[in-house]
Design a protein around this motif. Structure first.
Motif, PDB file in Angstrom:
ATOM      1  N   GLN A   1      -6.755  -2.346  -6.420  1.00  0.00           N
ATOM      2  CA  GLN A   1      -5.541  -2.002  -7.031  1.00  0.00           C
ATOM      3  C   GLN A   1      -5.025  -2.729  -8.288  1.00  0.00           C
ATOM      4  OE1 GLN A   1      -2.332  -0.932  -4.285  1.00  0.00           O
ATOM      5  NE2 GLN A   1      -0.925  -2.001  -5.517  1.00  0.00           N
TER       6      GLN A   1
ATOM      7  N   LYS B   1      -5.944   1.370   4.891  1.00  0.00           N
ATOM      8  CA  LYS B   1      -4.756   2.488   4.411  1.00  0.00           C
ATOM      9  C   LYS B   1      -5.649   2.983   3.135  1.00  0.00           C
ATOM     10  CE  LYS B   1      -0.667   0.461   5.984  1.00  0.00           C
ATOM     11  NZ  LYS B   1       0.894   0.084   5.433  1.00  0.00           N
ATOM     12  N   LYS B   2      -6.477   2.325   2.492  1.00  0.00           N
ATOM     13  CA  LYS B   2      -6.740   2.947   1.152  1.00  0.00           C
ATOM     14  C   LYS B   2      -8.258   2.465   0.696  1.00  0.00           C
ATOM     15  CE  LYS B   2      -3.998   3.092  -2.114  1.00  0.00           C
ATOM     16  NZ  LYS B   2      -2.991   2.831  -3.580  1.00  0.00           N
TER      17      LYS B   2
ATOM     18  N   ALA C   1       0.781  -1.324  -0.083  1.00  0.00           N
ATOM     19  CA  ALA C   1      -0.003   0.014  -0.107  1.00  0.00           C
ATOM     20  C   ALA C   1       0.750   1.386   0.084  1.00  0.00           C
ATOM     21  CB  ALA C   1      -1.040   0.078   1.220  1.00  0.00           C
ATOM     22  N   ASP C   2       1.904   1.181   0.608  1.00  0.00           N
ATOM     23  CA  ASP C   2       2.765   2.415   0.770  1.00  0.00           C
ATOM     24  C   ASP C   2       3.565   2.661  -0.486  1.00  0.00           C
ATOM     25  OD1 ASP C   2       1.994   2.929   3.395  1.00  0.00           O
ATOM     26  OD2 ASP C   2       3.777   1.877   4.204  1.00  0.00           O
TER      27      ASP C   2
ATOM     28  N   SER D   1       2.661   1.714  -3.527  1.00  0.00           N
ATOM     29  CA  SER D   1       1.677   2.024  -4.454  1.00  0.00           C
ATOM     30  C   SER D   1       1.443   3.502  -4.228  1.00  0.00           C
ATOM     31  CB  SER D   1       0.519   1.101  -4.510  1.00  0.00           C
ATOM     32  OG  SER D   1      -0.282   1.414  -3.304  1.00  0.00           O
ATOM     33  N   SER D   2       1.220   3.970  -3.132  1.00  0.00           N
ATOM     34  CA  SER D   2       0.879   5.340  -2.566  1.00  0.00           C
ATOM     35  C   SER D   2       2.117   6.261  -3.328  1.00  0.00           C
ATOM     36  CB  SER D   2       0.533   5.467  -1.249  1.00  0.00           C
ATOM     37  OG  SER D   2      -0.303   4.854  -0.788  1.00  0.00           O
TER      38      SER D   2
ATOM     39  N   VAL E   1      -5.363  -3.344   3.866  1.00  0.00           N
ATOM     40  CA  VAL E   1      -5.384  -2.552   2.633  1.00  0.00           C
ATOM     41  C   VAL E   1      -6.745  -1.615   2.747  1.00  0.00           C
ATOM     42  CG1 VAL E   1      -5.874  -2.724   0.275  1.00  0.00           C
ATOM     43  CG2 VAL E   1      -4.186  -4.068   1.121  1.00  0.00           C
ATOM     44  N   TRP E   2      -7.598  -2.377   3.550  1.00  0.00           N
ATOM     45  CA  TRP E   2      -8.766  -1.459   3.623  1.00  0.00           C
ATOM     46  C   TRP E   2      -8.746  -0.242   4.836  1.00  0.00           C
ATOM     47  CZ3 TRP E   2     -14.107  -1.982   1.970  1.00  0.00           C
ATOM     48  CH2 TRP E   2     -15.008  -0.933   2.891  1.00  0.00           C
TER      49      TRP E   2
ATOM     50  N   GLY F   1      -8.654   0.340  -2.540  1.00  0.00           N
ATOM     51  CA  GLY F   1      -7.340  -0.356  -2.552  1.00  0.00           C
ATOM     52  C   GLY F   1      -7.383  -1.849  -2.980  1.00  0.00           C
ATOM     53  N   TRP F   2      -8.531  -2.793  -2.570  1.00  0.00           N
ATOM     54  CA  TRP F   2      -9.083  -3.867  -2.919  1.00  0.00           C
ATOM     55  C   TRP F   2      -8.806  -4.037  -4.371  1.00  0.00           C
ATOM     56  CZ3 TRP F   2     -13.578  -5.846   0.569  1.00  0.00           C
ATOM     57  CH2 TRP F   2     -13.057  -6.072   1.717  1.00  0.00           C
TER      58      TRP F   2
END
Length: 380
Positions: free
Chosen positions: A338, A330-331, A45-46, A48-49, A327-328, A335-336
């Motif tokens: 991505q 964070k995003k 997640a980080d 991809s951000s 993921v939920w 995010g699910w």
């Protein structure tokens, strides 16, 4: 010389061979897309951000070309083709065997000469799931190796020759994709990214069971081909019935769709299956790539996380539900999904090409069986 007649139709082994060859052909055509979508899915997640808009498939492909050249777009090609062949062969074999056995059992309960009714959607889904589960158990080690090869060695997991962790060192300036960076530690052996080298690394790190990473989400994802083939068979039957009605023909159990109709129906079927199962697809890739484990290791060493903080002794792997929950947080729901556009692009093209070519490969497989029969009869 044997008096038996030459084969008139494919056996389950013949269908499996035709499906496996078709699967290899379709995946080979779109392979660079497969590498790109795997790297997008494996990104934490980080990462991809930080990547932001650079997480798109085209940008990832261009970045791979810039850093690794054409060879980077075909990283793990041999392992992936082996995985595709074995998975498709196993799936088509089990699917054809289970489906044929089930239909034969249905016919045995009907009066002689009566045509078996079309299978229900539920029956198609169940048969497909059973076939997919059996195929997963036998083929997932090759899938794990192929995933690791496609991603390359992650810069946050430095190791020396015997697989143990090396002292901390500053991470490379770039390489958020998990690419192999030139700035390796001085005392570190050259990374062996061959099929056997990656397999040996996995076994050294985690034991033989490491080759079955992602089996649980893989079993859940057996509903993906089940949905795909279930929807395909239902739509195919509807098209054939419509054609028979329009032409007034008597129909045939072996009636075929045209290649382009098969392409469209296959694409729609695979899109539906991908949308339904995508969160678990993404979680499975992260488990097999161990990017989720690395992310957890970083979080456990807060408040001063370091990208290279990875523990060789880390044996408890993050589960799919834990990954989805993280993921939920964070995003959110986005995010699910991505990298879903990359997954759909690759999967739909590959599956549609498979459906287009499967009938042709079935004809070739039958011709091969007839040839083998004649050669065996001539030598008898």
């Amino acid at each position: 010389m044997s008096s038996a007649k030459p084969p008139q139709q494919l056996t389950p082994l013949g269908y499996a061979l035709a499906g496996a060859l078709g699967g290899c052909f379709s995946n080979a055509v779109v392979y660079p897309l497969d590498v790109a979508k795997t790297r997008i899915q494996a990104a934490t997640a980080d990462a991809s951000s930080r990547g932001g808009k650079d997480a798109g498939m085209l940008r990832v492909i261009l970045r791979i070309l810039k850093k690794e050249g054409i060879a980077g777009l075909y990283r793990g090609f041999t392992a992936t083709m082996l995985n595709t062949f074995s998975m498709q062969y196993a799936y088509f074999f089990f699917y054809s065997f289970v489906r044929t056995s089930y239909i034969r059992r249905l016919k045995s309960r009907l009066p002689p000469g009566t045509k078996a009714p079309p299978l229900s959607t539920a029956a198609e889904l169940i048969l497909g799931a059973v076939a997919g589960a059996l195929a997963q158990i036998f083929t997932i080690p090759v899938a794990v190796i192929a995933t690791r090869q496609q991603i390359g060695r992650s810069p946050d997991r430095p190791r020396n020759g015997n697989g143990s962790c090396t002292p901390a060192s500053p991470p490379p300036e770039k390489g958020t994709d998990g690419d192999i960076e030139k700035a390796a530690l001085p005392k570190e052996k050259e990374y062996d990214d061959s099929f056997l080298g990656v397999a040996r690394e996995i076994v050294d790190e985690e034991g033989v069971t490491g080759l079955w990473l992602g089996l649980k989400p893989g079993l859940v994802l057996t509903v993906n081909p089940a949905i795909t083939y279930g929807v395909y068979e239902r739509v195919k039957s509807a098209f054939i019935v419509a054609q028979e009605t329009a032409t007034g023909g008597g129909g045939s159990e072996n009636a075929k769709l045209s290649p382009w109709v098969s392409f469209v129906v296959g694409a729609l079927s695979k899109t539906l299956a991908t949308v339904v199962t995508y969160p678990y697809i993404m979680a499975k890739v992260r488990i097999q790539a161990r990017s989720a484990d690395a992310e957890e290791a970083v979080e456990e060493h807060a408040p001063a996380p370091k990208p290279h903080a990875y523990h060789h002794a880390h044996t408890r792997h993050v589960g799919a539900l834990t990954i989805l929950a993280r993921v939920w947080r964070k995003k959110g729901f986005v995010g699910w999904y991505q990298g879903m556009s990359a997954q759909i692009t690759k999967a739909v093209l590959s599956q549609a090409l498979l459906f287009m070519s499967k009938d042709q490969f079935e004809h070739w497989a039958l011709a091969i069986m007839v040839l083998l029969y004649k050669l065996r009869g001539a030598s008898a």
